[in-house]
Design an enzyme around this catalytic site. Sequence first.
Site, PDB file in Angstrom:
ATOM      1  N   ASP B 163       1.217  -1.441  -0.019  1.00  0.00           N
ATOM      2  CA  ASP B 163       0.435   0.067   0.067  1.00  0.00           C
ATOM      3  C   ASP B 163       0.940   1.048  -0.058  1.00  0.00           C
ATOM      4  OD1 ASP B 163      -2.266   1.684   2.220  1.00  0.00           O
ATOM      5  OD2 ASP B 163      -2.746   1.064   0.088  1.00  0.00           O
ATOM      6  N   TYR B 250      -8.382   3.656   1.447  1.00  0.00           N
ATOM      7  CA  TYR B 250      -9.000   5.276   1.249  1.00  0.00           C
ATOM      8  C   TYR B 250      -7.671   5.761   0.590  1.00  0.00           C
ATOM      9  CZ  TYR B 250     -12.718   4.649   5.140  1.00  0.00           C
ATOM     10  OH  TYR B 250     -13.540   4.489   5.415  1.00  0.00           O
ATOM     11  N   ARG B 251      -6.697   4.679  -0.214  1.00  0.00           N
ATOM     12  CA  ARG B 251      -5.347   6.015  -0.608  1.00  0.00           C
ATOM     13  C   ARG B 251      -5.633   5.017  -2.535  1.00  0.00           C
ATOM     14  NH1 ARG B 251      -0.779   7.451   0.322  1.00  0.00           N
ATOM     15  NH2 ARG B 251       0.599   5.761  -0.307  1.00  0.00           N
ATOM     16  N   GLY B 252      -6.447   4.352  -2.674  1.00  0.00           N
ATOM     17  CA  GLY B 252      -6.497   3.530  -3.893  1.00  0.00           C
ATOM     18  C   GLY B 252      -6.906   4.924  -4.802  1.00  0.00           C
ATOM     19  N   ILE B 255      -4.972   8.485  -4.766  1.00  0.00           N
ATOM     20  CA  ILE B 255      -3.660   7.894  -5.425  1.00  0.00           C
ATOM     21  C   ILE B 255      -4.694   8.260  -6.510  1.00  0.00           C
ATOM     22  CG2 ILE B 255      -1.837   6.421  -6.729  1.00  0.00           C
ATOM     23  CD1 ILE B 255      -1.685   7.917  -4.057  1.00  0.00           C
TER      24      ILE B 255
END
Lengths: 630, 315
Positions: B163, B250-252, B255
């Site tokens: 991640d 929540y990063r997907g 990014i």
Amino acid sequence: MTTKLKSASLMPEFIVDLSNPLVRSLACAAIQQGLHSILIHDIEPAPLHAVAELLAKMLKIVTGREVPCVTLGSIENEDDLWGNLILRRGSDGWEFGWHSKLLPGEGEDSHPRLVLIPDLANISLAAARACVVLVDSELTDLQRYGRSRCIRTGNIWWLAACATNKTNTVSPHLLDRFSMRLHGRMITAQDRSQEILARFSRPFPAIPVDQTGLSADISKTLSRATQYWPEIEQEALSQISEYEDVSSTRRGLALIRFAIAAARLDRARHVSAKHVDIAADIIHLKLPASAMWDTKTDDVDERKPSEPPVSDNTSNIQDSNASNPIPDSGVTDPAERQASPPSSTTESPPFSQSVGSYPEDDKPKRREIDSLRLPIRRYRANKANRGPIIGTEHATNLHDPAWVPTIVEAKFQYIKRLKKPHETKGRLVISRSNLRTYRRFPVPEQMLVLVLDYTSVRKRDWQSALLPHLRWAYVERAGMCLIRVGAADDASEELRAKRILGRSLLVPRISAALEAEAGRATPLAHGLDLALHTLRHSLQHGRSAAGHARLVVMTDGRGNVPLKSSQLNRMVQWPVNRSGINDSLATARKIRALNNVQAVLLNPNQRQYTELPWELKDALNAIYQEMKEQ
Amino acid sequence: MPYSRVIGNGKAGTREEGQIKLALELAYIDPHIRGVLLSGHRGTGKSTVVRAFARMMYNELPITLPINATEDRVVGGLDIDQLMQNTLDKQKGLLQLADNKLLYVDEINLLDDHIVNIILDVTSTGILDIQREHMNEPPVKVSFVLIGTMNPEEGGLRPQLLDRFGLMADIDTDDAQRSEVLWAVLQHDTALFEQEQGDKGIFIEEGYRQDRQKRKSLMQAQDRLHKVKVSKEIVQDCVTLTKAFDIEGYRGDYILALAARALAAHDGVREVTQTHLKQMAPLALVHRMIQAAHSDRFKWTKEHDNEVEKCLPDA
């Protein structure tokens, strides 16, 4: 450690001549960048050392420097290989120094060295990891105990040996780093029986003969080749794609570089497809139908590997000791040789094509036969300095010293110098009481992985069947991994197995999780997949790798959840049919390929599908045990 | 080898072509993307392209964290040589040396767990806290672009570490490209030999000239990054895509939006479109899918492309 030749009576002789394919291959490796890593299959230790000495002599011609030889075995650790601070006795007392077995010292990047690996299948994990990074590399970084350097490693040559039947126990990542693949048979490519008969007819030599002396002609050829570079034809590149064995860029590059090196030795104007075929033949690649073996061109020096070299000096077949009244075995008059060529003919390649250059491609991956054999150091006696550092303590010896804490402990230098100015002479004074060693987190060297299928053990005394393995884990202080398959209290994710890790059997969550009721689904494939990842990580990754693992699988083999469904946590296929079982078997075969894993299958001996546990047992190559009914 | 001479990997004429280079360039244009993971079999040029990129952009080789690194070199410590001369001198660790630069970890899946934990701590908090071996330093803020390479045959990465990487490029060289790669390497070998003999190595010199042009264009792209417009609809599309692929965390989506914006800046376009999202989805999402956490090798497939088409009908 330098290597020495054994006496002539034990030495298998080979002709030190560029017509000998082995010698020619070594010459190519000596002059060509990108061919500095050589792996020889099926070669005995004595000839391997002779080959190493020959290569070292060639490198001396090419580089103009003496080439030290370093040998790697099965006991080196990271500090030995990459480097560590050591105390050694100097001319003026004790001094600190940096010692590394593999890497050149400061300012010595351009100095060549030769690393000899007598058995690639039996090197330590630290050595294997180092080789993966260093072999065939141009640059490497050293970041260790205060040392920070970027080192040019293009001047390190690697010579390793590995039995063909052990290549499938070596990591393919490591095997692939070796650009040149040779075979021990190349040493005795000549008619060996004639050589032996000839030796019986000669008196025993009084003085051992240096079998690896280089002739003036070889030296001259090597020196000239370093100043020469031919033009590369496109057809040479195209010819590479004809070879099935050359399935990767790296292999293709190795082959074309070998062809270039051979052309440089011959001072050919162009590197053509013919050079590629000759190079391919030397390393036993399967020749394609388009191989230009018999094609003659005006441009190329048309020598096949078994024929004597064409040069102005017709006596170049003799080695440098030709003045010895006892001729070297196998050396014959050139005219005689041309009249009766060796068993290889000019019409077909001289070597058998039955074993290719890349035996790992054909053999199924499998564990070592003696996976339980302990290494040279027994586990408990091995003071492994592998776990993460958690503190320091007083040291009573120089094993695993903590240098910074030690030196800081000796901080009252000024005061000590004042007391004994003549004795200390301005040097750092470290007394025994200053010595510190690292306190490290204990790392279990063995691991027990349990895959328990709770849906298969109704009315079975599985606890008794498991007891001997738990007892073993307790005695060995093994690390624990419990993988629950089909447990009722994991119902929120019933399509997935659940993994619980613990430092030992005594960790409460391990013992608490052992007992469970049976659930509805049996994600056996996912359970085995988790076991595969756990084993691979614990045995191969990082410094704290375990040395050996035992995998115990308790199941009747009836996995009814496909692996993909477990990964996505939803059924993606309906009906499932055999896909869950097939996924389990496929994963089991991957586990079988791991080294140092002993697998045990506990069969609850249910009445339905009785063949499935046996299929799983074969896929794992496991020891089979049956459970009793309650 | 000059960066411009390195052949971009992936099947020629397909989306995968040039993915490694694109991922590195976007991570430079927008450092908030954080990192790039290059996964591929042995001999696919992963290390070569990273070093060439660092030479092109930073005029030096990347700060490298090798598998032989000890903790004192990763985090920092006292300079032992100076200590022996009775001088207390600190030696910066690799994490601090890589501040505002690249930190390159070769064979990242072989790294010691303990070192991985240190990297995870620093990348998640952005703070480096040195409390070891008689050192008590105030926390230092560090920010770097993490570039990792790995061979998936040797095992996967922990999900937490996966991640950390903004983008992941999976490298596969097809047969057609192999000849191109071989030819490029041989031309480079020939040019090196020419230079050793005192001649000009045209192949290398021309390569460096092209590198200088590439560097200028990437720096210009970085300057115009914040002028690229990202509309509400595009952000909604990012959320839709991550939901469609069951992306955890929540990063997907964030990014994905960053990567699409960087791509628009790279292409000299003023606004992010669905086409940019479609191109970035494989790089930003493949390692965040659930299968990635449970498998060594996870590839972007045609089914995934179809799913993206469904979510982005106007692309």
